[in-house]
Design an enzyme around this catalytic site. Structure first.
Site, PDB file in Angstrom:
ATOM      1  N   SER A  63     111.013  47.512  76.761  1.00  0.00           N
ATOM      2  CA  SER A  63     110.969  48.960  76.964  1.00  0.00           C
ATOM      3  C   SER A  63     111.759  49.456  78.163  1.00  0.00           C
ATOM      4  O   SER A  63     111.907  50.674  78.330  1.00  0.00           O
ATOM      5  CB  SER A  63     109.519  49.426  77.071  1.00  0.00           C
ATOM      6  OG  SER A  63     108.917  49.436  75.798  1.00  0.00           O
ATOM      7  N   TYR A 303     110.154  53.216  91.973  1.00  0.00           N
ATOM      8  CA  TYR A 303     110.137  53.518  90.555  1.00  0.00           C
ATOM      9  C   TYR A 303     110.721  52.355  89.779  1.00  0.00           C
ATOM     10  O   TYR A 303     111.278  51.407  90.351  1.00  0.00           O
ATOM     11  CB  TYR A 303     110.872  54.834  90.259  1.00  0.00           C
ATOM     12  CG  TYR A 303     112.320  54.878  90.713  1.00  0.00           C
ATOM     13  CD1 TYR A 303     113.364  54.622  89.836  1.00  0.00           C
ATOM     14  CD2 TYR A 303     112.645  55.209  92.033  1.00  0.00           C
ATOM     15  CE1 TYR A 303     114.686  54.674  90.249  1.00  0.00           C
ATOM     16  CE2 TYR A 303     113.965  55.266  92.454  1.00  0.00           C
ATOM     17  CZ  TYR A 303     114.984  55.002  91.564  1.00  0.00           C
ATOM     18  OH  TYR A 303     116.287  55.056  91.973  1.00  0.00           O
ATOM     19  N   GLY A 304     110.592  52.395  88.446  1.00  0.00           N
ATOM     20  CA  GLY A 304     111.093  51.303  87.628  1.00  0.00           C
ATOM     21  C   GLY A 304     110.603  51.422  86.208  1.00  0.00           C
ATOM     22  O   GLY A 304     110.324  52.509  85.707  1.00  0.00           O
ATOM     23  N   HIS A 305     110.461  50.275  85.553  1.00  0.00           N
ATOM     24  CA  HIS A 305     109.952  50.225  84.186  1.00  0.00           C
ATOM     25  C   HIS A 305     109.667  48.768  83.864  1.00  0.00           C
ATOM     26  O   HIS A 305     110.246  47.861  84.463  1.00  0.00           O
ATOM     27  CB  HIS A 305     110.968  50.787  83.193  1.00  0.00           C
ATOM     28  CG  HIS A 305     110.359  51.458  81.992  1.00  0.00           C
ATOM     29  ND1 HIS A 305     109.674  50.756  81.016  1.00  0.00           N
ATOM     30  CD2 HIS A 305     110.327  52.748  81.617  1.00  0.00           C
ATOM     31  CE1 HIS A 305     109.259  51.607  80.084  1.00  0.00           C
ATOM     32  NE2 HIS A 305     109.629  52.828  80.423  1.00  0.00           N
ATOM     33  N   ASP A 306     108.747  48.537  82.917  1.00  0.00           N
ATOM     34  CA  ASP A 306     108.463  47.201  82.405  1.00  0.00           C
ATOM     35  C   ASP A 306     108.803  47.163  80.920  1.00  0.00           C
ATOM     36  O   ASP A 306     108.989  48.208  80.286  1.00  0.00           O
ATOM     37  CB  ASP A 306     106.992  46.847  82.591  1.00  0.00           C
ATOM     38  CG  ASP A 306     106.568  46.790  84.045  1.00  0.00           C
ATOM     39  OD1 ASP A 306     107.454  46.662  84.915  1.00  0.00           O
ATOM     40  OD2 ASP A 306     105.362  46.881  84.311  1.00  0.00           O
ATOM     41  N   GLY A 307     108.862  45.958  80.372  1.00  0.00           N
ATOM     42  CA  GLY A 307     109.131  45.830  78.948  1.00  0.00           C
ATOM     43  C   GLY A 307     108.493  44.582  78.371  1.00  0.00           C
ATOM     44  O   GLY A 307     108.364  43.559  79.060  1.00  0.00           O
ATOM     45  N   GLY A 311     106.949  37.772  72.931  1.00  0.00           N
ATOM     46  CA  GLY A 311     106.896  36.654  73.861  1.00  0.00           C
ATOM     47  C   GLY A 311     107.797  36.770  75.070  1.00  0.00           C
ATOM     48  O   GLY A 311     107.959  35.796  75.810  1.00  0.00           O
TER      49      GLY A 311
END
Length: 461
Positions: A63, A303-307, A311
């Site tokens: 994501s 700030y940022g984002h994960d995904g 797996g």
């Protein structure tokens, strides 16, 4: 850690040790510091092949792809082709939802900030053709509305697929082509792989889905999810260095290393400005900008984002004041644990401030009257039932349905404890965190209409 050498030594000393302790088969890290990128990789790309992970290996970023999609939208804003506060129908007149009046009112900004209000966890595979995204958007014509646009935050994958179609329509090319031509090429990124067809040209990480009988992480049976979901993060892969290069562009006001303007400074700033605040810290930040999760905005802007894909887990954090970005890409095991082992110490050592404290239950939680919360909350892929037993203990039963059942998801039961006003928290960790559930919009009888835990589900019983 004040020098490039110290950062490199930390990665070389700690990454392999920590990854092994967390059961992570392979991991790659890249750090942007003083405009330079330091990277390192450890482990294997697949336990089935034992191919070594190197800094040139590509991992799926899940994501985090949404920030790339948001960047493509903001380029259209820079060019005067899109107004954030115009309805999406201004540009996609054939966009429809179950509630057509609502579909006509949802703005581009509301899609970027996960405030569209329609159900977002839709993962229908519409094929591998160049029309996959368009076909997906057409399927949304029957999607129910959970809440009014702009009423609250609810993480929405489908909304980003609509934005992907906006990009395709205005650029007159596929989302993949737009990403390669308008971001990857001007940044000089060499390993960007929007699909398996590009990834196979590189050393590519395979996801892992848990230990087998021998205790070794098992390689996932699939590499990519549906092409229809690619603007939301179903398959984009790259090296940690490439993702760091993208982050560096956002750190430098939208400028590529050769001086090319990829985004305007005003667009970069608008993306990381808080547009919607979450009711409590949930593991999805304190607020959201235009694509970016804002992890903290309390004098320290982080700030940022994960995904997450099949797996694989990815993490990106940026601190503007320190001109620092940290990327971690993993292919199985306890990726969240490794994130806290590696990223948090780097942030603390370099900036003096780390990640905000994760929510945890009180040692002696107070008793709670859960009457206003008791009931069932639902969407198309699972039901959540909140109940309270005779001893006063509060329980959350989650029952998957539809696609989640097909993916092998099992029902679960977890105890919830008090956590602030109109919020409950899981007693035990799940997926590396104590999930917080906030109950919103009480009706005339005091029964809350929604439960919010990053996503918002409406009461159905």
């Amino acid at each position: 850690m004040e020098s490039h050498k110290e950062v490199a030594e930390f990665l070389q000393t700690e990454l392999a040790r920590r990854a092994t302790a967390r059961g992570v088969p392979g991991a790659a890290v890249a750090v942007v510091i003083d405009g330079e990128i330091i990277d390192h990789a450890v482990g294997v790309l697949s336990t089935a092949t034992a191919v070594e992970a190197t800094p040139e290996s590509v991992f799926q970023i899940g994501s985090i792809t949404k920030v790339w999609t948001a960047t493509l939208v903001m380029q259209l804003v820079d060019e005067g082709l899109v107004d954030l506060d115009e309805p999406i129908r201004t540009y996609l007149p054939d966009f429809h939802l179950g509630d057509d009046a609502v579909a006509a009112s949802i703005t581009v900004r509301q899609l970027l900030t996960h405030q569209g209000g329609f159900e977002g966890d839709i993962f229908t595979d519409t094929g591998r053709g160049d029309d996959a995204i368009e076909k997906f958007v057409n399927l949304l014509a029957d999607m129910p509305q959970t809440f009014s646009p702009g009423q609250m935050f609810s993480y929405n994958n489908a909304g980003y697929i609509v934005l992907g179609f906006l990009i395709e329509r205005l650029r007159e090319k596929t989302w993949e082509q737009a990403l390669m031509e308008h971001i990857a090429a001007p940044l000089g990124l060499k390993h960007i792989s929007p699909s398996p067809y590009e990834a196979i040209l590189h050393r590519v990480a395979v996801g892992h889905v848990g230990p087998g009988e021998d205790g070794v992480e098992t390689a996932a049976p699939l590499w990519a999810m549906a092409r229809s979901n690619e603007p939301a993060g179903s398959m984009l892969a790259m090296t940690a260095r490439d993702l760091a290069g993208f982050a560096r562009m956002h750190l430098t006001g939208g400028t590529a290393p050769d001086g090319t303007a990829v985004l305007s400074p005003s667009a970069v700033e608008a993306m990381r400005a808080a547009n919607v605040h979450l009711p409590v810290i949930t593991g999805l930040g304190t607020a959201w900008g235009l694509g970016w999760e804002i992890a903290r905005d309390d004098g320290v802007r982080l700030y940022g984002h994960d995904g997450n894909t099949i797996g694989q887990a990815s993490f990106l954090r940026i601190t503007q004041d320190a001109q620092l970005a940290v990327v971690l890409l993993t292919n199985g095991g306890d990726g969240i644990g490794l994130f806290h082992d590696i990223v948090d110490p780097l942030l603390r050592e370099i900036t003096g401030e780390g990640m905000p404290a994760a929510p945890v239950p009180a040692t002696e939680p107070r008793l709670v009257d859960a009457t206003p919360y008791v009931g069932t909350y639902s969407n198309s892929i699972f039901d959540m039932e909140v109940s309270q037993d005779d001893a006063g203990r509060v329980w959350l039963d989650q029952r998957p349905k539809g696609l989640l059942v097909e993916m092998g998801e099992q029902p679960s039961r977890d105890e919830l404890l008090s956590f602030g006003e109109d919020s409950l928290i899981m007693r035990e960790e799940k997926n590396g965190m104590h999930i917080v559930y906030t109950f919103l919009a009480p009706d005339a009888d005091g029964r809350h209409s929604f439960v919010q835990f990053g996503r918002a589900l409406a009461r159905t019983a």
